[in-house]
Motif scaffolding. Structure first.
Motif, PDB file in Angstrom:
ATOM      1  N   ALA A 161       7.293   3.762   4.636  1.00 62.42           N
ATOM      2  CA  ALA A 161       8.311   4.811   4.523  1.00 62.42           C
ATOM      3  C   ALA A 161       8.020   5.983   5.459  1.00 62.42           C
ATOM      4  CB  ALA A 161       8.404   5.309   3.082  1.00 62.42           C
ATOM      5  N   LEU A 162       6.834   6.019   6.049  1.00 65.22           N
ATOM      6  CA  LEU A 162       6.543   7.057   7.034  1.00 65.22           C
ATOM      7  C   LEU A 162       7.545   7.038   8.178  1.00 65.22           C
ATOM      8  CD1 LEU A 162       3.899   7.462   5.456  1.00 65.22           C
ATOM      9  CD2 LEU A 162       2.724   7.659   7.659  1.00 65.22           C
ATOM     10  N   VAL A 163       8.166   5.870   8.413  1.00 67.66           N
ATOM     11  CA  VAL A 163       9.137   5.793   9.498  1.00 67.66           C
ATOM     12  C   VAL A 163      10.321   6.723   9.233  1.00 67.66           C
ATOM     13  CG1 VAL A 163      10.592   3.899   8.638  1.00 67.66           C
ATOM     14  CG2 VAL A 163      10.219   4.151  11.089  1.00 67.66           C
ATOM     15  N   GLU A 164      10.625   6.967   7.964  1.00 69.85           N
ATOM     16  CA  GLU A 164      11.723   7.875   7.631  1.00 69.85           C
ATOM     17  C   GLU A 164      11.374   9.311   8.024  1.00 69.85           C
ATOM     18  OE1 GLU A 164      14.561   6.789   6.774  1.00 69.85           O
ATOM     19  OE2 GLU A 164      13.998   4.705   6.347  1.00 69.85           O
ATOM     20  N   VAL A 165      10.109   9.656   7.907  1.00 68.68           N
ATOM     21  CA  VAL A 165       9.659  10.994   8.318  1.00 68.68           C
ATOM     22  C   VAL A 165       9.614  11.086   9.840  1.00 68.68           C
ATOM     23  CG1 VAL A 165       7.806  12.698   8.109  1.00 68.68           C
ATOM     24  CG2 VAL A 165       8.327  11.173   6.188  1.00 68.68           C
ATOM     25  N   LEU A 166       9.190  10.004  10.475  1.00 67.94           N
ATOM     26  CA  LEU A 166       9.123   9.997  11.937  1.00 67.94           C
ATOM     27  C   LEU A 166      10.505  10.129  12.568  1.00 67.94           C
ATOM     28  CD1 LEU A 166       6.459   7.187  12.325  1.00 67.94           C
ATOM     29  CD2 LEU A 166       6.182   9.559  13.062  1.00 67.94           C
ATOM     30  N   ARG A 167      11.541   9.709  11.860  1.00 65.75           N
ATOM     31  CA  ARG A 167      12.904   9.861  12.367  1.00 65.75           C
ATOM     32  C   ARG A 167      13.365  11.313  12.309  1.00 65.75           C
ATOM     33  NH1 ARG A 167      14.306   4.908   9.173  1.00 65.75           N
ATOM     34  NH2 ARG A 167      14.423   3.178  10.670  1.00 65.75           N
ATOM     35  N   SER A 224       0.872  -1.172   0.000  1.00 66.80           N
ATOM     36  CA  SER A 224       0.000   0.000   0.000  1.00 66.80           C
ATOM     37  C   SER A 224       0.909   1.223   0.000  1.00 66.80           C
ATOM     38  CB  SER A 224      -0.894  -0.015   1.243  1.00 66.80           C
ATOM     39  OG  SER A 224      -1.895   0.966   1.157  1.00 66.80           O
ATOM     40  N   SER A 225       0.680   2.134  -0.935  1.00 65.07           N
ATOM     41  CA  SER A 225       1.620   3.230  -1.149  1.00 65.07           C
ATOM     42  C   SER A 225       1.244   4.491  -0.394  1.00 65.07           C
ATOM     43  CB  SER A 225       1.723   3.558  -2.637  1.00 65.07           C
ATOM     44  OG  SER A 225       0.516   4.145  -3.082  1.00 65.07           O
ATOM     45  N   VAL A 226       2.226   5.359  -0.232  1.00 69.40           N
ATOM     46  CA  VAL A 226       1.983   6.686   0.330  1.00 69.40           C
ATOM     47  C   VAL A 226       0.969   7.429  -0.523  1.00 69.40           C
ATOM     48  CG1 VAL A 226       3.053   8.938   0.765  1.00 69.40           C
ATOM     49  CG2 VAL A 226       4.237   6.830   1.456  1.00 69.40           C
ATOM     50  N   ARG A 227       1.064   7.285  -1.846  1.00 67.46           N
ATOM     51  CA  ARG A 227       0.133   7.972  -2.748  1.00 67.46           C
ATOM     52  C   ARG A 227      -1.319   7.607  -2.442  1.00 67.46           C
ATOM     53  NH1 ARG A 227       0.824  10.357  -7.619  1.00 67.46           N
ATOM     54  NH2 ARG A 227       2.938   9.464  -7.890  1.00 67.46           N
ATOM     55  N   LEU A 228      -1.569   6.329  -2.202  1.00 68.18           N
ATOM     56  CA  LEU A 228      -2.930   5.886  -1.913  1.00 68.18           C
ATOM     57  C   LEU A 228      -3.484   6.594  -0.679  1.00 68.18           C
ATOM     58  CD1 LEU A 228      -5.338   3.989  -2.402  1.00 68.18           C
ATOM     59  CD2 LEU A 228      -4.153   2.270  -1.012  1.00 68.18           C
ATOM     60  N   PHE A 229      -2.679   6.654   0.377  1.00 69.11           N
ATOM     61  CA  PHE A 229      -3.127   7.311   1.597  1.00 69.11           C
ATOM     62  C   PHE A 229      -3.285   8.817   1.383  1.00 69.11           C
ATOM     63  CE2 PHE A 229      -1.869   3.294   3.330  1.00 69.11           C
ATOM     64  CZ  PHE A 229      -2.602   3.143   4.496  1.00 69.11           C
ATOM     65  N   LEU A 230      -2.426   9.384   0.555  1.00 66.32           N
ATOM     66  CA  LEU A 230      -2.503  10.816   0.262  1.00 66.32           C
ATOM     67  C   LEU A 230      -3.801  11.142  -0.464  1.00 66.32           C
ATOM     68  CD1 LEU A 230      -0.699  13.403   0.463  1.00 66.32           C
ATOM     69  CD2 LEU A 230       0.056  12.905  -1.862  1.00 66.32           C
ATOM     70  N   VAL A 259       1.634  11.884   6.167  1.00 63.70           N
ATOM     71  CA  VAL A 259       1.615  11.307   4.827  1.00 63.70           C
ATOM     72  C   VAL A 259       2.081  12.335   3.800  1.00 63.70           C
ATOM     73  CG1 VAL A 259       0.130  10.337   3.031  1.00 63.70           C
ATOM     74  CG2 VAL A 259      -0.170   9.627   5.416  1.00 63.70           C
ATOM     75  N   ARG A 260       1.592  13.564   3.940  1.00 66.90           N
ATOM     76  CA  ARG A 260       1.991  14.628   2.999  1.00 66.90           C
ATOM     77  C   ARG A 260       3.497  14.868   3.066  1.00 66.90           C
ATOM     78  NH1 ARG A 260       3.447  19.350   3.945  1.00 66.90           N
ATOM     79  NH2 ARG A 260       2.655  19.360   6.075  1.00 66.90           N
ATOM     80  N   ARG A 261       4.052  14.900   4.277  1.00 69.98           N
ATOM     81  CA  ARG A 261       5.487  15.108   4.425  1.00 69.98           C
ATOM     82  C   ARG A 261       6.289  13.967   3.797  1.00 69.98           C
ATOM     83  NH1 ARG A 261       5.934  15.360  10.513  1.00 69.98           N
ATOM     84  NH2 ARG A 261       8.164  15.128  10.049  1.00 69.98           N
ATOM     85  N   ALA A 262       5.781  12.732   3.888  1.00 70.62           N
ATOM     86  CA  ALA A 262       6.464  11.602   3.253  1.00 70.62           C
ATOM     87  C   ALA A 262       6.463  11.757   1.740  1.00 70.62           C
ATOM     88  CB  ALA A 262       5.797  10.297   3.655  1.00 70.62           C
ATOM     89  N   VAL A 272     -19.337  13.536  12.624  1.00 73.69           N
ATOM     90  CA  VAL A 272     -18.343  13.065  13.587  1.00 73.69           C
ATOM     91  C   VAL A 272     -17.070  13.902  13.459  1.00 73.69           C
ATOM     92  CG1 VAL A 272     -16.869  11.109  14.230  1.00 73.69           C
ATOM     93  CG2 VAL A 272     -19.254  10.718  13.581  1.00 73.69           C
ATOM     94  N   ASP A 273     -16.497  14.262  14.587  1.00 66.58           N
ATOM     95  CA  ASP A 273     -15.246  15.023  14.605  1.00 66.58           C
ATOM     96  C   ASP A 273     -14.098  14.105  14.199  1.00 66.58           C
ATOM     97  OD1 ASP A 273     -13.010  16.551  15.109  1.00 66.58           O
ATOM     98  OD2 ASP A 273     -13.490  16.975  17.205  1.00 66.58           O
ATOM     99  N   VAL A 274     -13.521  14.362  13.021  1.00 72.27           N
ATOM    100  CA  VAL A 274     -12.398  13.555  12.544  1.00 72.27           C
ATOM    101  C   VAL A 274     -11.105  14.364  12.533  1.00 72.27           C
ATOM    102  CG1 VAL A 274     -13.888  12.054  11.169  1.00 72.27           C
ATOM    103  CG2 VAL A 274     -12.898  14.111  10.117  1.00 72.27           C
ATOM    104  N   SER A 275     -11.071  15.459  13.282  1.00 77.78           N
ATOM    105  CA  SER A 275      -9.901  16.339  13.244  1.00 77.78           C
ATOM    106  C   SER A 275      -8.640  15.655  13.770  1.00 77.78           C
ATOM    107  CB  SER A 275     -10.169  17.615  14.048  1.00 77.78           C
ATOM    108  OG  SER A 275     -10.444  17.312  15.415  1.00 77.78           O
ATOM    109  N   TRP A 276      -8.790  14.582  14.551  1.00 74.16           N
ATOM    110  CA  TRP A 276      -7.621  13.872  15.063  1.00 74.16           C
ATOM    111  C   TRP A 276      -6.804  13.243  13.932  1.00 74.16           C
ATOM    112  CZ3 TRP A 276      -6.710   8.469  14.904  1.00 74.16           C
ATOM    113  CH2 TRP A 276      -7.738   7.718  14.354  1.00 74.16           C
ATOM    114  N   ASN A 277      -7.440  13.102  12.742  1.00 73.87           N
ATOM    115  CA  ASN A 277      -6.732  12.557  11.588  1.00 73.87           C
ATOM    116  C   ASN A 277      -5.746  13.543  10.966  1.00 73.87           C
ATOM    117  OD1 ASN A 277      -7.925   9.771  10.672  1.00 73.87           O
ATOM    118  ND2 ASN A 277      -9.693  10.989  11.306  1.00 73.87           N
ATOM    119  N   ALA A 278      -5.914  14.844  11.236  1.00 75.86           N
ATOM    120  CA  ALA A 278      -5.114  15.858  10.541  1.00 75.86           C
ATOM    121  C   ALA A 278      -3.610  15.642  10.700  1.00 75.86           C
ATOM    122  CB  ALA A 278      -5.526  17.250  11.003  1.00 75.86           C
TER     123      ALA A 278
END
Length: 298
Positions: free
Chosen positions: A284-290, A236-242, A269-272, A257-263
């Motif tokens: 690959a999100l782990v690279e951004v989390l580092r 599953s790719s970053v693009r799909l989640f984006l 994902v955008r930063r990745a 429903v308040d979905v603001s916690w997703n922001a």
């Protein structure tokens, strides 16, 4: 095996988890001493055969193995100071929340008072303590774990030792625990959404469980990608989640429903994607989390 052949144990801290730990030791025939700041919490355990110590020092002196279940390392140190003189030659095991640095400080404190030390984590709810598949893990001196392994398995059959470094249990506790709140909030969001259609939250459970099982099945794949640093063959790719982030926002509007916690997750994902991982695996999100985002200056 007769109870006199079982290791005597002291449990300090009788919240829901502490009471469950003490009950498991009692059920297995271990002579069990208990202490709690609010003495009334000891009553049901005393009725089952536990000895209640009126002072922490008495509780520590009562057993060679001291198991604490308080809110934090700081709270544990504060309570045990009153009985620190009795710790020498005994083994202290802490089962509480806290950071790896807190575990290292706790290990040093125990050593200064002549106690051997293990830190641990109970990876289940109090009602599961004592079950054959309940997971607990420990870190610290392996010889100490080996000496008390059979006693510790009374608390859960899935019991393991992570290594000699005293902070490993706290590290894994926080690393594994990081999945809890996002998973729960995701379920709560879904429950609120189905209720907006007049459907019971209970109808969501079998489908959510199946979804979580699917997620569990792909974790080894993501772990291999992260360890190798190769994200080029995505399940599953970053693009799909984006591209699907906007549907989360629309879902929130439609269901009320308040979905603001997703922001913040969408921002990750955008930063990745901006870092060049748009067609890579979502792992690959782990690279951004580092590389945490630097707060902007106003």
């Amino acid at each position: 095996m007769l109870s006199h052949s079982r290791t005597p144990v002291t449990v300090v801290g009788l919240g829901a988890m502490g009471r469950a730990l003490a009950a498991a030791f009692l059920d297995a025939g271990h002579p069990t001493t208990v202490w709690n700041r609010t003495a009334a919490r000891a009553a049901p355990l005393v009725a089952r055969g536990a000895r209640h110590a009126g002072a922490v020092e008495d509780a520590v002196r009562a057993s060679p193995l001291i198991v604490t279940c308080l809110t934090s390392y700081e709270a544990t140190t504060e309570v045990l100071r009153l009985g620190a003189g009795a710790l020498r030659g005994r083994t202290l095991i802490t089962l509480n929340s806290g950071s790896p640095s807190g575990a290292r400080a706790m290990a040093a404190w125990a050593g200064e008072h002549g106690a051997r030390f293990l830190d641990g984590a109970v990876k289940n709810v109090p009602s599961a303590v004592g079950a054959h598949d309940t997971q607990l893990y420990y870190s610290g001196d392996r010889s100490v774990f080996a000496e008390y392994e059979d006693t510790l398995k009374v608390l859960g059959g899935d019991t393991s030792h992570l290594g000699d470094e005293p902070d490993l249990a706290a590290l894994y506790e926080s690393a594994v625990g990081a999945t809890l709140l996002p998973a729960l909030v995701g379920f709560f969001q879904g429950a609120a959404a189905v209720q907006s259609r007049g459907l019971p939250a209970a109808t969501l459970v079998p489908y959510a469980v199946k979804w979580l099982e699917m997620i569990a099945s792909v974790l080894p794949v993501f772990a291999r990608e992260i360890d190798s640093g190769d994200y080029s063959e995505p399940l599953s790719s970053v693009r799909l989640f984006l591209e699907t982030a906007r549907w989360d926002e629309e879902f929130g509007r439609e269901t009320g429903v308040d979905v603001s916690w997703n922001a913040p997750l969408h921002d990750l994902v955008r930063r990745a994607a901006e870092a060049g991982h748009v067609d890579d695996s979502i792992s690959a999100l782990v690279e951004v989390l580092r590389k945490p985002a630097v707060p902007s200056r106003s």
